[in-house]
Design a protein around this motif. Structure first.
Motif, PDB file in Angstrom:
ATOM      1  N   LEU A  20       3.067   0.519   3.085  1.00  0.00           N
ATOM      2  CA  LEU A  20       2.704   1.238   1.872  1.00  0.00           C
ATOM      3  C   LEU A  20       1.235   1.634   1.887  1.00  0.00           C
ATOM      4  CD1 LEU A  20       3.217   2.230  -1.011  1.00  0.00           C
ATOM      5  CD2 LEU A  20       2.808  -0.123  -1.792  1.00  0.00           C
ATOM      6  N   MET A  23       0.547   4.321   4.540  1.00  0.00           N
ATOM      7  CA  MET A  23       1.013   5.653   4.142  1.00  0.00           C
ATOM      8  C   MET A  23       0.115   6.241   3.050  1.00  0.00           C
ATOM      9  SD  MET A  23       5.177   5.391   4.160  1.00  0.00           S
ATOM     10  CE  MET A  23       5.296   7.131   3.766  1.00  0.00           C
ATOM     11  N   ILE A  24      -0.315   5.393   2.100  1.00  0.00           N
ATOM     12  CA  ILE A  24      -1.211   5.886   1.046  1.00  0.00           C
ATOM     13  C   ILE A  24      -2.513   6.392   1.654  1.00  0.00           C
ATOM     14  CG2 ILE A  24      -2.638   5.168  -0.912  1.00  0.00           C
ATOM     15  CD1 ILE A  24      -0.373   3.352  -1.787  1.00  0.00           C
ATOM     16  N   LEU A  27      -1.777   9.690   3.783  1.00  0.00           N
ATOM     17  CA  LEU A  27      -1.452  10.829   2.933  1.00  0.00           C
ATOM     18  C   LEU A  27      -2.636  11.247   2.071  1.00  0.00           C
ATOM     19  CD1 LEU A  27       2.194   9.927   1.823  1.00  0.00           C
ATOM     20  CD2 LEU A  27       1.472  11.600   3.527  1.00  0.00           C
ATOM     21  N   SER A  28      -3.400  10.260   1.599  1.00  0.00           N
ATOM     22  CA  SER A  28      -4.585  10.595   0.799  1.00  0.00           C
ATOM     23  C   SER A  28      -5.596  11.365   1.630  1.00  0.00           C
ATOM     24  CB  SER A  28      -5.214   9.319   0.236  1.00  0.00           C
ATOM     25  OG  SER A  28      -4.343   8.673  -0.664  1.00  0.00           O
ATOM     26  N   ILE A 155       0.480  10.298  -4.887  1.00  0.00           N
ATOM     27  CA  ILE A 155       0.307   9.391  -3.748  1.00  0.00           C
ATOM     28  C   ILE A 155       0.015   7.972  -4.221  1.00  0.00           C
ATOM     29  CG2 ILE A 155      -1.162   8.871  -1.766  1.00  0.00           C
ATOM     30  CD1 ILE A 155      -1.494  11.884  -1.388  1.00  0.00           C
ATOM     31  N   LEU A 159       4.384   7.431  -4.929  1.00  0.00           N
ATOM     32  CA  LEU A 159       4.745   6.914  -3.613  1.00  0.00           C
ATOM     33  C   LEU A 159       4.965   5.403  -3.619  1.00  0.00           C
ATOM     34  CD1 LEU A 159       5.199   7.384  -0.600  1.00  0.00           C
ATOM     35  CD2 LEU A 159       2.733   7.117  -0.259  1.00  0.00           C
ATOM     36  N   VAL A 162       8.277   4.655  -5.333  1.00  0.00           N
ATOM     37  CA  VAL A 162       9.457   4.961  -4.519  1.00  0.00           C
ATOM     38  C   VAL A 162       9.636   3.935  -3.407  1.00  0.00           C
ATOM     39  CG1 VAL A 162      10.452   6.645  -2.924  1.00  0.00           C
ATOM     40  CG2 VAL A 162       9.381   7.422  -5.039  1.00  0.00           C
ATOM     41  N   LEU A 163       8.538   3.653  -2.685  1.00  0.00           N
ATOM     42  CA  LEU A 163       8.644   2.700  -1.574  1.00  0.00           C
ATOM     43  C   LEU A 163       9.004   1.300  -2.052  1.00  0.00           C
ATOM     44  CD1 LEU A 163       5.693   3.706   0.792  1.00  0.00           C
ATOM     45  CD2 LEU A 163       8.141   4.117   1.083  1.00  0.00           C
TER      46      LEU A 163
END
Length: 466
Positions: A20, A23-24, A27-28, A155, A159, A162-163
């Motif tokens: 998590l 990915m944050i 993506l950020s 994000i 995100l 969801v995760l």
């Protein structure tokens, strides 16, 4: 390994958390980078502004440029200027040509815009001579990152939601799958399907839930066996009670008709005693099967207990020969004198019951480092080999293979009949209750002639405490 489920959950949650945050961060960074550049059409528009300013300055003069700049400022609602890049060194310092060419009064339109700054940066588009610069504070309409706040919120919040929801779903399915099977098995078991088991469907797992399934299966095994045993016992008990009840009915008829009233009264008393003993033995057997008590709170002399039982048996069976080989003392700890005494008494009485009066019953006790071995050997006709384990079942009798002694075939008031097939069943449960074992075997002469039945009882010198 203990706590397998805990370790598994920690690994899943730990891996999910690391994924998590990774990915944050990715993506950020990508969102910020992709949204920090001025749009291509805006870049071209700024270049067009600079070209037009240069054209006016060169063709129409500075006054015309001033008018045009005022109009553009009003139009774009921002600061705009045109300036020379004339940098004067101090203290006789000397700048290289490369340094002078690298000086900017503002930011290049190709540079990224910091989305976190509250003010818009000044953009610098040089004229053709590279010494004159068109400067403009980036108009608000051209500022990049218009949707960055929404993207960042998605994000940072959507995100993880969801995760974490997916992770929760995975954990839920991982935990609930065996629990649903356990629920269904419990429901089926409560509805009378005593053969249902669940551990076979969890072979791929090896954690606390598998242990729970093992516990359920063990409980189901024991409960189903108890239910089957109780049903069988009730059926056998009702069958066994029919015969004495019929005889009692006949004896009552004889009394009413005054046909040999003494014999009829003796028959009533005899059958009543046997029925009482049958019910008491059946209840004791049911208690031992159901409760499985741990009887290990006494210390006593096993040799003395056996000697007392043998003396009582000689009195009860005066025409039989009972031979004993016992040590002077055999101390046993953490056991139960009552349960063990009843079990041994049942075995000895069974041996005397099936041994003719001209034959012997031998009782011997020996000791190893940790065990006492008690052997009761009779001289009846033994038991068929295929029935040696069955003789410990309730109400099981092998009268066709075992001949009753003549003395026991007579009606004797006050003497135990021992013919219902519960004696060895009780002995088995009582010996097991004190952590002992019991087994039966035939013994033979040198010419392979069957001589009788041999019961071996092994008892720990010190039973494990509860």
């Amino acid at each position: 390994m203990k706590n397998r489920l805990l370790i598994k959950l920690c690994c899943i949650i730990g891996a999910g958390t690391v994924l998590l945050f990774w990915m944050i961060d990715i993506l950020s960074s990508q969102a910020e980078q992709s949204m920090s550049s001025i749009a291509d059409e805006h870049k071209q528009e700024l270049r067009d502004f600079a070209k037009q300013a240069e054209y006016i300055y060169l063709k129409q003069g500075e006054a015309a440029l001033e008018v045009w700049l005022d109009d553009l400022r009003e139009q774009e609602k921002t600061w705009i200027a045109v300036a020379y890049s004339d940098i004067k060194p101090l203290a006789n310092s000397d700048f290289t040509y490369r340094y002078e060419q690298g000086i900017w009064l503002g930011r290049s339109i190709d540079w990224m815009i910091h989305l976190y700054f509250e003010y818009n940066p000044i953009m610098d588009i040089p004229f053709s001579d590279k010494n004159t610069h068109f400067l403009i504070q980036l108009p608000q309409r051209m500022r990049p990152g218009k949707y960055y706040t929404y993207a960042d919120s998605a994000i940072q919040f959507a995100l993880p939601l969801v995760l974490l929801s997916l992770l929760s779903l995975v954990l839920y399915q991982h935990l609930m799958s065996p629990l649903r099977r356990l629920e269904n098995a419990t429901k089926q078991f409560s509805e009378g399907n005593f053969d249902v088991r669940i551990n076979a469907s969890l072979d791929s797992r090896d954690d606390e839930l598998t242990a729970l399934a093992d516990t359920f299966d063990h409980m189901a095994d024991r409960t189903s066996k108890l239910i089957a045993s109780q049903r069988q016992m009730l059926s056998d008990l009702s069958h066994e009670l029919r015969t004495p009840l019929t005889r009692m009915d006949m004896a009552v008829d004889f009394l009413e008709l005054q046909l040999d009233p003494k014999k009829a009264a003796d028959r009533l008393r005899y059958e009543a005693i046997n029925m009482r003993e049958l019910v008491e033995d059946a209840l004791t057997l049911a208690y031992l099967d159901t409760e499985r008590p741990k009887l290990n709170n006494e210390t006593f002399d096993l040799a003395e207990l056996i000697n007392v039982i043998c003396e009582d048996s000689r009195f009860e069976y005066p025409k039989h020969t009972l031979i004993t080989h016992l040590p002077d003392q055999a101390l046993i700890k953490n056991s139960s004198q009552r349960a063990l005494g009843q079990g041994i008494e049942n075995v000895i009485r069974n041996a005397l019951h099936y041994t003719p009066t001209d034959k012997n019953v031998m009782v011997s006790l020996s000791k190893t480092d940790t065990l006492y071995s008690l052997v009761i050997q009779d001289e009846g006709q033994g038991v068929p080999e295929e029935l040696l384990e069955d003789i410990f079942k309730p109400f099981f009798r092998v009268d066709k293979a075992r001949t009753l002694s003549d003395a026991q075939s007579e009606l004797k008031i006050g003497q135990k009949r021992s013919g219902f097939g519960l004696g060895l069943s009780l002995a088995l449960r009582q010996v097991e209750a004190v952590k002992g074992t019991i087994k039966a075997s035939n013994y033979y002469s040198a010419d392979a002639q069957k001589l009788g039945l041999l019961i071996t009882i092994e008892l720990p010198c010190v039973s494990a405490e509860s």
